[in-house]
Every structure is written in C-alpha cells, then in structure tokens.
Design a protein around this motif. Structure first.
Motif, mmCIF file in Angstrom:
data_model
loop_
_atom_site.group_PDB
_atom_site.id
_atom_site.type_symbol
_atom_site.label_atom_id
_atom_site.label_comp_id
_atom_site.label_asym_id
_atom_site.label_seq_id
_atom_site.Cartn_x
_atom_site.Cartn_y
_atom_site.Cartn_z
ATOM 1 N N PRO A 1 0.841 -1.206 0.000
ATOM 2 C CA PRO A 1 0.000 0.000 0.000
ATOM 3 C C PRO A 1 0.870 1.248 0.000
ATOM 4 O O PRO A 1 1.835 1.340 0.767
ATOM 5 C CB PRO A 1 -0.801 -0.119 1.307
ATOM 6 N N PRO A 2 0.572 2.225 -0.847
ATOM 7 C CA PRO A 2 1.413 3.421 -0.933
ATOM 8 C C PRO A 2 1.287 4.292 0.304
ATOM 9 O O PRO A 2 0.200 4.449 0.869
ATOM 10 C CB PRO A 2 0.873 4.150 -2.170
ATOM 11 N N ARG B 1 13.693 -0.281 0.842
ATOM 12 C CA ARG B 1 13.419 -1.014 2.061
ATOM 13 C C ARG B 1 12.021 -0.695 2.597
ATOM 14 O O ARG B 1 11.549 0.439 2.516
ATOM 15 C CB ARG B 1 14.471 -0.640 3.107
ATOM 16 N N LEU B 2 11.369 -1.690 3.164
ATOM 17 C CA LEU B 2 10.071 -1.487 3.782
ATOM 18 C C LEU B 2 10.154 -0.441 4.893
ATOM 19 O O LEU B 2 11.156 -0.351 5.601
ATOM 20 C CB LEU B 2 9.556 -2.803 4.370
ATOM 21 N N PRO B 3 9.090 0.327 5.071
ATOM 22 C CA PRO B 3 9.084 1.318 6.157
ATOM 23 C C PRO B 3 8.808 0.657 7.501
ATOM 24 O O PRO B 3 8.397 -0.502 7.587
ATOM 25 C CB PRO B 3 7.928 2.245 5.760
ATOM 26 N N GLU B 4 9.046 1.430 8.552
ATOM 27 C CA GLU B 4 8.661 1.021 9.906
ATOM 28 C C GLU B 4 7.230 1.528 10.121
ATOM 29 O O GLU B 4 6.987 2.734 10.085
ATOM 30 C CB GLU B 4 9.597 1.643 10.945
ATOM 31 N N VAL B 5 6.301 0.608 10.323
ATOM 32 C CA VAL B 5 4.879 0.963 10.313
ATOM 33 C C VAL B 5 4.169 0.353 11.518
ATOM 34 O O VAL B 5 4.444 -0.786 11.901
ATOM 35 C CB VAL B 5 4.216 0.460 9.016
ATOM 36 N N LEU C 1 -6.230 2.903 3.768
ATOM 37 C CA LEU C 1 -4.800 2.744 3.985
ATOM 38 C C LEU C 1 -4.528 1.957 5.263
ATOM 39 O O LEU C 1 -3.671 1.058 5.290
ATOM 40 C CB LEU C 1 -4.124 4.116 4.059
ATOM 41 N N VAL C 2 -5.248 2.282 6.327
ATOM 42 C CA VAL C 2 -5.097 1.549 7.590
ATOM 43 C C VAL C 2 -5.400 0.072 7.373
ATOM 44 O O VAL C 2 -4.634 -0.808 7.802
ATOM 45 C CB VAL C 2 -6.024 2.148 8.675
ATOM 46 N N GLU C 3 -6.492 -0.223 6.681
ATOM 47 C CA GLU C 3 -6.874 -1.611 6.439
ATOM 48 C C GLU C 3 -5.853 -2.322 5.551
ATOM 49 O O GLU C 3 -5.501 -3.485 5.794
ATOM 50 C CB GLU C 3 -8.251 -1.667 5.789
ATOM 51 N N GLY C 4 -5.362 -1.616 4.527
ATOM 52 C CA GLY C 4 -4.392 -2.231 3.623
ATOM 53 C C GLY C 4 -3.114 -2.641 4.326
ATOM 54 O O GLY C 4 -2.601 -3.750 4.129
ATOM 55 N N TRP C 5 -2.589 -1.765 5.188
ATOM 56 C CA TRP C 5 -1.361 -2.094 5.904
ATOM 57 C C TRP C 5 -1.598 -3.144 6.979
ATOM 58 O O TRP C 5 -0.757 -4.015 7.201
ATOM 59 C CB TRP C 5 -0.744 -0.835 6.504
ATOM 60 N N GLU C 6 -2.752 -3.087 7.631
ATOM 61 C CA GLU C 6 -3.043 -4.126 8.624
ATOM 62 C C GLU C 6 -3.099 -5.500 7.958
ATOM 63 O O GLU C 6 -2.531 -6.471 8.473
ATOM 64 C CB GLU C 6 -4.355 -3.837 9.342
#
Length: 211
Positions: free
Chosen positions: A7-8, A139-143, A173-178
């Motif tokens: 997710p962007p 690199r993946l972010p810290e989320v 966005l919250v749902e996508g990252w979760e």
C-alpha cells in the motif's frame, strides 16, 4: 517469497509529527483502543534507541550488563500486559531479520523475547528474503497500525535515531497495511522458537565501533 502488494504511503496524505508530538499522539491513540488489536512491522537492522540503559550498555560493549538491564524490564512489561488485557487488545509485531545479525539485532531479539514472555505481545520473525518482492523500490518502512484506527510511519535518521513519524487516518490505507502485516505475521516464526534456535546459542556480539 510472498506475492503481496505494498500500500502506498504518501507523506502528503498524512500528518508529519516531530518526536515529542509523535509520542504524545501515538499514546493518545493507543489508550483509546478497545477490543481491537495493533500490528507493527519492523525492518531496519540498526536503531539508536533513546533513553534505554540496556541499549547504552550495548553501545559500550558491556553485553552482560545489557542483558541484565533487559531482565529488569520484566515487571514493567507485566504492567503493560495487564493494561492491554483491560483494553482487550493484543500488540502484534513482525520483525524482519537479516543474517548475520548486527549487534543491535542480536540485542533486540533478546528484548523481543521478553516482550513476548512478559509483555503479552505476539511476535514473529521473518527473513528478509521473504519480503524481497516488496522491496523492489526500497526497504520497507517502519509501520504501526493501532486498533484499526490509525497508521503511523515511524521516521528515523540514516543513523537510526528516532525522528518522529507520520500519522495517517485513511480507513483504506489503515486496512491495507493491517492486512499486509497480518499476512507477514502468518508467514513468520514465533519469537520463542526462533530465539531458542538462532539467538540463544550465539556468543556475545563483537562491538568494534559505537553500536
């Protein structure tokens, strides 16, 4: 490797928070959680933890003292776990690791083991090779996703020093990252078995520079 989409995270769509404001806002959001879980993705292999006596001992190369001070956290972790039980929430972490471990990572895996044992956290470890398809552009972010309510991208300097974060509230966005972190969690290995096999047998890390 996992076939997942990323997710962007457009900083312009979030609220940039300096360090003190980030900490205040983050914990305000956390304290409002009830009957929803939270999910954190950790990717960097080196951080400059602030305000940790154990981390400072690692930086000095005093491995025994670093571990002893981690053990001193158990009572505080139990109190945190009790608070989460009252809020009916579980904090989940996915820790991406690279081998060989950096000294910081070896130390952090000891810390995460305690978080799982006494802090009530659900923690799994995943190899960096398993997220390679998600890192074609970096690199993946810290989320961190807090209770289905908010999403934080935690910001660090190049040296790994905390530098606040960006808060997002878009439900999609919250749902996508979760959902993404949940998939990685499902793929990962529980910290207890991973630690026993890969971390516990290791000798103290060699500190050749300021860690």
């Amino acid at each position: 490797m996992l076939d997942l989409s990323l997710p962007p995270l457009d900083p312009a769509q979030g609220q940039r928070l300096e360090r003190s404001a980030y900490k205040t806002t983050f914990w305000q959001d956390y304290e409002r959680i009830y009957e929803h879980d939270s999910w954190k993705l950790e990717r960097r292999q080196h951080f400059e933890e602030q305000g940790s006596a154990s981390r400072a001992a690692l930086r000095r190369g005093d491995w025994g003292e670093a571990l002893r001070l981690l053990e001193d956290k158990r009572d505080a972790l139990r109190r945190d776990a009790e608070q989460d039980r009252r809020q009916r929430t579980v904090f989940h972490r996915v820790r991406v690791v690279e081998r060989p471990f950096t000294p910081y990572m070896q130390w952090e895996l000891h810390s995460l083991r305690l978080n799982a044992e006494d802090g009530g956290e659900a923690i799994r470890v995943i190899d960096a090779a398993d997220v390679a398809t998600l890192e074609s552009k970096g690199r993946l972010p810290e989320v961190v996703v807090l209770g289905e309510q908010s999403l934080y991208e935690v910001i660090y300097t190049e040296a790994g020093v905390p530098d606040g974060g960006i808060r997002f509230s878009s439900p999609d966005l919250v749902e996508g990252w979760e959902n993404l972190i949940k998939r990685l969690f499902d793929r990962g290995e529980d910290i207890a078995t991973y630690f026993a096999r890969e971390v516990a047998p290791l000798p103290p890390p060699r500190i050749t520079t300021q860690e």
